[in-house]
Each structure stands twice: as C-alpha cells, then as structure tokens.
Design a protein around this motif. Structure first.
Motif, PDB file in Angstrom:
ATOM      1  N   LEU A  38       3.773 -29.024   5.709  1.00 56.71           N
ATOM      2  CA  LEU A  38       4.562 -29.973   4.926  1.00 56.71           C
ATOM      3  C   LEU A  38       5.764 -30.489   5.701  1.00 56.71           C
ATOM      4  CD1 LEU A  38       4.261 -28.329   1.407  1.00 56.71           C
ATOM      5  CD2 LEU A  38       3.113 -30.406   2.227  1.00 56.71           C
ATOM      6  N   ASP A  39       6.307 -29.693   6.628  1.00 58.36           N
ATOM      7  CA  ASP A  39       7.370 -30.187   7.507  1.00 58.36           C
ATOM      8  C   ASP A  39       6.877 -31.389   8.296  1.00 58.36           C
ATOM      9  OD1 ASP A  39       9.102 -28.176   6.681  1.00 58.36           O
ATOM     10  OD2 ASP A  39       8.853 -26.964   8.511  1.00 58.36           O
ATOM     11  N   VAL A  40       5.653 -31.294   8.824  1.00 61.85           N
ATOM     12  CA  VAL A  40       5.090 -32.388   9.619  1.00 61.85           C
ATOM     13  C   VAL A  40       4.759 -33.588   8.718  1.00 61.85           C
ATOM     14  CG1 VAL A  40       3.179 -33.081  11.125  1.00 61.85           C
ATOM     15  CG2 VAL A  40       4.281 -30.859  11.437  1.00 61.85           C
ATOM     16  N   VAL A  41       4.250 -33.336   7.517  1.00 60.14           N
ATOM     17  CA  VAL A  41       4.011 -34.438   6.570  1.00 60.14           C
ATOM     18  C   VAL A  41       5.329 -35.157   6.296  1.00 60.14           C
ATOM     19  CG1 VAL A  41       3.372 -35.004   4.193  1.00 60.14           C
ATOM     20  CG2 VAL A  41       1.937 -33.451   5.535  1.00 60.14           C
ATOM     21  N   GLU A  42       6.404 -34.389   6.098  1.00 59.35           N
ATOM     22  CA  GLU A  42       7.717 -35.007   5.850  1.00 59.35           C
ATOM     23  C   GLU A  42       8.161 -35.839   7.053  1.00 59.35           C
ATOM     24  OE1 GLU A  42      12.222 -33.889   4.324  1.00 59.35           O
ATOM     25  OE2 GLU A  42      10.737 -32.292   4.536  1.00 59.35           O
ATOM     26  N   GLU A  43       7.983 -35.322   8.264  1.00 57.74           N
ATOM     27  CA  GLU A  43       8.316 -36.087   9.474  1.00 57.74           C
ATOM     28  C   GLU A  43       7.573 -37.412   9.502  1.00 57.74           C
ATOM     29  OE1 GLU A  43       7.358 -33.809  12.970  1.00 57.74           O
ATOM     30  OE2 GLU A  43       8.752 -32.188  12.451  1.00 57.74           O
ATOM     31  N   GLU A  47       8.957 -41.325   9.293  1.00 58.36           N
ATOM     32  CA  GLU A  47       8.664 -42.306  10.343  1.00 58.36           C
ATOM     33  C   GLU A  47       8.038 -43.566   9.762  1.00 58.36           C
ATOM     34  OE1 GLU A  47       5.986 -40.200  12.924  1.00 58.36           O
ATOM     35  OE2 GLU A  47       7.534 -38.804  13.601  1.00 58.36           O
ATOM     36  N   ALA A  48       7.076 -43.397   8.866  1.00 60.18           N
ATOM     37  CA  ALA A  48       6.306 -44.530   8.355  1.00 60.18           C
ATOM     38  C   ALA A  48       6.970 -45.248   7.176  1.00 60.18           C
ATOM     39  CB  ALA A  48       4.910 -44.060   7.931  1.00 60.18           C
ATOM     40  N   TYR A  49       7.729 -44.505   6.381  1.00 57.23           N
ATOM     41  CA  TYR A  49       8.313 -45.057   5.156  1.00 57.23           C
ATOM     42  C   TYR A  49       9.776 -44.618   5.046  1.00 57.23           C
ATOM     43  CZ  TYR A  49       3.399 -45.712   4.012  1.00 57.23           C
ATOM     44  OH  TYR A  49       2.081 -46.078   4.035  1.00 57.23           O
ATOM     45  N   PRO A  50      10.679 -45.300   5.760  1.00 47.14           N
ATOM     46  CA  PRO A  50      12.075 -44.866   5.774  1.00 47.14           C
ATOM     47  C   PRO A  50      12.760 -44.904   4.405  1.00 47.14           C
ATOM     48  CG  PRO A  50      11.716 -46.734   7.274  1.00 47.14           C
ATOM     49  CD  PRO A  50      10.407 -46.418   6.652  1.00 47.14           C
ATOM     50  N   THR A  51      12.206 -45.643   3.448  1.00 48.13           N
ATOM     51  CA  THR A  51      12.838 -45.721   2.124  1.00 48.13           C
ATOM     52  C   THR A  51      12.301 -44.664   1.156  1.00 48.13           C
ATOM     53  OG1 THR A  51      11.234 -47.365   1.337  1.00 48.13           O
ATOM     54  CG2 THR A  51      13.269 -48.193   2.355  1.00 48.13           C
ATOM     55  N   VAL A  52      11.382 -43.829   1.597  1.00 44.02           N
ATOM     56  CA  VAL A  52      10.852 -42.756   0.748  1.00 44.02           C
ATOM     57  C   VAL A  52      11.849 -41.600   0.718  1.00 44.02           C
ATOM     58  CG1 VAL A  52       9.104 -40.915   0.709  1.00 44.02           C
ATOM     59  CG2 VAL A  52       8.402 -43.290   0.934  1.00 44.02           C
ATOM     60  N   THR A  53      12.014 -41.024  -0.455  1.00 41.07           N
ATOM     61  CA  THR A  53      12.821 -39.816  -0.625  1.00 41.07           C
ATOM     62  C   THR A  53      11.867 -38.645  -0.802  1.00 41.07           C
ATOM     63  OG1 THR A  53      14.513 -41.097  -1.770  1.00 41.07           O
ATOM     64  CG2 THR A  53      14.586 -38.712  -2.056  1.00 41.07           C
ATOM     65  N   VAL A  54      12.132 -37.535  -0.125  1.00 44.94           N
ATOM     66  CA  VAL A  54      11.272 -36.353  -0.210  1.00 44.94           C
ATOM     67  C   VAL A  54      12.006 -35.252  -0.973  1.00 44.94           C
ATOM     68  CG1 VAL A  54      10.152 -34.534   1.131  1.00 44.94           C
ATOM     69  CG2 VAL A  54      10.013 -36.908   1.895  1.00 44.94           C
ATOM     70  N   ASP A  55      11.285 -34.610  -1.881  1.00 41.36           N
ATOM     71  CA  ASP A  55      11.814 -33.472  -2.637  1.00 41.36           C
ATOM     72  C   ASP A  55      10.791 -32.344  -2.517  1.00 41.36           C
ATOM     73  OD1 ASP A  55      13.475 -31.988  -4.242  1.00 41.36           O
ATOM     74  OD2 ASP A  55      12.875 -32.941  -6.110  1.00 41.36           O
ATOM     75  N   ARG A  56      11.265 -31.123  -2.306  1.00 45.70           N
ATOM     76  CA  ARG A  56      10.338 -30.012  -2.071  1.00 45.70           C
ATOM     77  C   ARG A  56      10.428 -28.963  -3.169  1.00 45.70           C
ATOM     78  NH1 ARG A  56       9.530 -29.822   4.365  1.00 45.70           N
ATOM     79  NH2 ARG A  56       8.072 -28.186   3.859  1.00 45.70           N
ATOM     80  N   TYR A  57       9.271 -28.328  -3.390  1.00 44.95           N
ATOM     81  CA  TYR A  57       9.189 -27.206  -4.331  1.00 44.95           C
ATOM     82  C   TYR A  57       8.315 -26.158  -3.661  1.00 44.95           C
ATOM     83  CZ  TYR A  57       8.447 -24.666  -8.726  1.00 44.95           C
ATOM     84  OH  TYR A  57       8.419 -23.710  -9.722  1.00 44.95           O
ATOM     85  N   ALA A  58       8.789 -24.937  -3.617  1.00 44.19           N
ATOM     86  CA  ALA A  58       7.998 -23.845  -3.046  1.00 44.19           C
ATOM     87  C   ALA A  58       7.931 -22.712  -4.054  1.00 44.19           C
ATOM     88  CB  ALA A  58       8.625 -23.351  -1.743  1.00 44.19           C
ATOM     89  N   VAL A  59       6.735 -22.190  -4.268  1.00 47.11           N
ATOM     90  CA  VAL A  59       6.611 -21.032  -5.147  1.00 47.11           C
ATOM     91  C   VAL A  59       7.161 -19.815  -4.403  1.00 47.11           C
ATOM     92  CG1 VAL A  59       4.666 -21.943  -6.471  1.00 47.11           C
ATOM     93  CG2 VAL A  59       4.216 -20.566  -4.461  1.00 47.11           C
TER      94      VAL A  59
END
Length: 195
Positions: A38-43, A47-59
């Motif tokens: 998921l770190d790489v997906v976030e990277e 890169e591809a969508y600078p206007t996207v905001t990422v939020d994470r949830y981990a069990v």
C-alpha cells in the motif's frame, strides 16, 4: 453435508466517475505484505493524481476482523472519509477471507472498494464474497505471499497496473453486480432479466 443458506444478493456500491480530486482509502488487513504494498500504491497515486487525498486504515490484529465492532469501525471510516478504497492483501486463504470482510464493510457504506489479491487466491475471494451476496471486485498480482520488499512492489505496481486497479472503482457495474433479491420471489433479478 448440510445445506447452506443462500445470501441475499446485494449490488456493489456506485462507482466513481473520475479519480482526480477524490479521497482514496488504503485498507491494510494486517498481512506483512500489506503495508509495503500500500505504500507503493500511495506513491503511484501521488505521482499520477496529485489532487487525490489518501487516508489509511490498518487492522490491529491480522484475521481478527470478524467482529461487529471492527466491521462497524471500517464502515464508518469509509462512510465518513472516503470516495473509494483499495485493500491489501489476500495472499493466503484466511487473509483473503478477512480482506473480503473489510472490503464488504467499505461497500456496505456505499463506497466502492477493490481488493488486491495474490493470483492464487482469486477463488477464495469469489467464494467469500458470495457468502456476503455481493460480487466484490479485486485485482490479482502474481505470487505475493509475505513479500515486504518495496522495490519489488515498485516493479510490479506500474502506472498501468495502478490504472487497472483504479478501473475496478470506476468501471460501471455490470448487470450481475447490480443484482438484488426480489422480495416477491426467490429468484434473483438482474437488470432486464432473471438468472
């Protein structure tokens, strides 16, 4: 052998029209490979969508998701914070099962979700999704099984692969994915016909 109950058919959540400007959740099911993947997906998203905001949830504990409180927390997270969600990773039978549980909670909130699954566990995904009565979407990667090497994931998660993953949260639902249980009968109604 006991008869199993058929789950009520539920449609998948509506899909996004675009990715730009959205809030994408990254759901970590607790597998060792989930965080680096998921770190790489976030990277790649950045890169591809600078206007996207990422939020994470981990069990907190792998495979302890099958409880009402955790499922409610995931559903609330998706409902309050996300436009779509990518979950990882299904790289063994039980971990795939509990990834399905997480993505089901996301879908139940009305948020489109997709799981990333080792290609050897697609049948496990389909079987567990069927138990929920929803045709949940996933994307397969070759043989993950506990990989924690971010550089290896960087080789696998190319821009094209990211586009394929995101297609699962943007491609309109098929008639089968829109299926709902007809309250008047026991047949499943699919847009324009029965199945």
């Amino acid at each position: 052998m006991a008869d199993s109950e058929e789950a009520e058919r539920k449609p998948i959540a509506p899909r996004l029209e675009q990715i730009e400007g959205t809030r994408i959740g990254l759901f970590d099911n607790g597998k060792p490979a989930a965080e680096p993947l998921l770190d790489v997906v976030e990277e790649r998203l950045e890169e591809a969508y600078p206007t996207v905001t990422v939020d994470r949830y981990a069990v907190a504990h792998l495979n302890r998701i099958k409880n009402e409180e955790e499922m409610a927390d995931i559903e609330a997270w998706a409902d309050e914070n996300l436009d779509a969600c990518i979950g990882a990773i299904g790289d063994c039978g039980s971990c795939t099962k509990y990834l399905v549980y997480g993505i089901e909670a996301v879908e139940r909130s009305g948020t489109p979700g997709v799981g990333i699954v080792d290609e050897g566990f697609a049948l496990d995904w389909d079987t567990n999704a069927r138990d929920f009565g929803r045709d949940m979407r996933y994307y397969t990667l070759p043989a993950i099984s506990e990989v924690v090497d971010r550089d290896r994931f960087r080789e696998q998660i190319t821009a094209d692969v990211l586009d394929n993953i995101l297609e699962e949260v943007t491609r309109p639902p098929s008639p089968e994915e829109q299926a709902t249980e007809d309250a008047e009968s026991d047949k499943t109604v699919v847009a324009g016909g029965d199945r």
